[in-house]
Design a protein around this motif. Structure first.
Motif, short mmCIF file in Angstrom:
data_model
loop_
_atom_site.label_atom_id
_atom_site.label_comp_id
_atom_site.label_asym_id
_atom_site.label_seq_id
_atom_site.Cartn_x
_atom_site.Cartn_y
_atom_site.Cartn_z
N THR A 55 0.83 -1.20 0.00
CA THR A 55 0.00 0.00 0.00
C THR A 55 0.86 1.25 0.00
N SER A 58 2.34 1.77 -3.50
CA SER A 58 1.34 2.17 -4.50
C SER A 58 0.87 3.60 -4.31
N VAL A 59 0.46 3.92 -3.09
CA VAL A 59 -0.12 5.25 -2.84
C VAL A 59 0.92 6.35 -2.97
N GLY A 98 -3.70 6.56 1.81
CA GLY A 98 -2.85 5.60 2.48
C GLY A 98 -3.47 5.06 3.75
N ALA A 101 -6.52 2.87 2.76
CA ALA A 101 -6.07 1.58 2.21
C ALA A 101 -5.54 0.67 3.31
N SER A 102 -4.89 1.24 4.32
CA SER A 102 -4.40 0.45 5.45
C SER A 102 -5.56 -0.19 6.21
N ALA A 105 -7.03 -2.98 4.14
CA ALA A 105 -6.18 -4.17 4.17
C ALA A 105 -6.37 -4.95 5.46
#
Length: 197
Positions: A55, A58-59, A98, A101-102, A105
């Motif tokens: 992540t 990517s971010v 970010g 997305a964390s 996940a």
């Protein structure tokens, strides 16, 4: 400029960043190796580690690419970047992405492990760890990406060449370091709240 000159220039710009990436990856491995107690205390954390690190890449790699493109196109002023509103909004968007997305996940890791019948920590604990780690590492990565891109640009380096290796390196190192801090902090808070109940 001939092919030889272009290749020499590309290697000159990329090799230091790639060397730093290798060293950073080793440091991240050392931190992971020192997290045995935390990995035992939080079932499912090891499954979450690759997702959190991916992540970050990517971010913040995307954020660095946007900043670099803005510099090339003249949309971001390299002299007055501290007061650039467009850059500030992009940095806040990257940080928000970010952190989100964390959390995603963590939820996904919990659902997959639970559906497989594997041991997994409670969902609030995993999400709390992921959110704190995402916020801390995201703040550090945002600052590093901006500083490296602008410092490299001023010294005549192509920021596109720097972004990938730098984001990978700092993402791995800061990601593991702040994950360790997040696990210890979250476990301490959970212990205090659990003890007070």
């Amino acid at each position: 400029m001939g092919i030889r000159e272009v290749a020499t220039e590309a290697y000159r710009e990329a090799l230091p960043a790639l060397a730093a990436s290798v060293v950073g990856g080793l440091l991240a491995g050392v931190v992971l190796g020192g997290m045995r107690a935390e990995l035992r205390a939080v079932a499912g954390l090891l499954v979450l580690v690759p997702a959190l690190l991916a992540t970050r890449g990517s971010v913040y790699g995307s954020f660095g690419a946007r900043v670099s493109t803005g510099l090339h196109q003249g949309l971001v002023d390299h002299r007055n970047w501290l007061s650039d509103e467009r850059l500030r909004r992009a940095a806040l968007a990257a940080l928000a992405n970010g952190v989100a997305a964390s959390a995603f996940a963590a939820v996904l890791a919990y659902l997959v492990l639970a559906s497989l019948g594997a041991p997994v920590a409670p969902l609030p604990l995993l999400v709390g760890i992921a959110l704190l780690a995402g916020l801390l590492s995201g703040t550090a990565l945002t600052a590093v990406v901006v500083l490296v891109v602008f410092a490299g640009y001023r010294r005549g380096y192509n920021p596109d060449t720097l972004v990938g290796p730098i984001v990978t390196t700092t993402g791995d190192v800061f990601g593991m370091l702040f994950l360790l801090i997040a696990v210890r902090t979250t476990l301490a808070v959970a212990g205090v709240l659990g003890g007070g109940a």
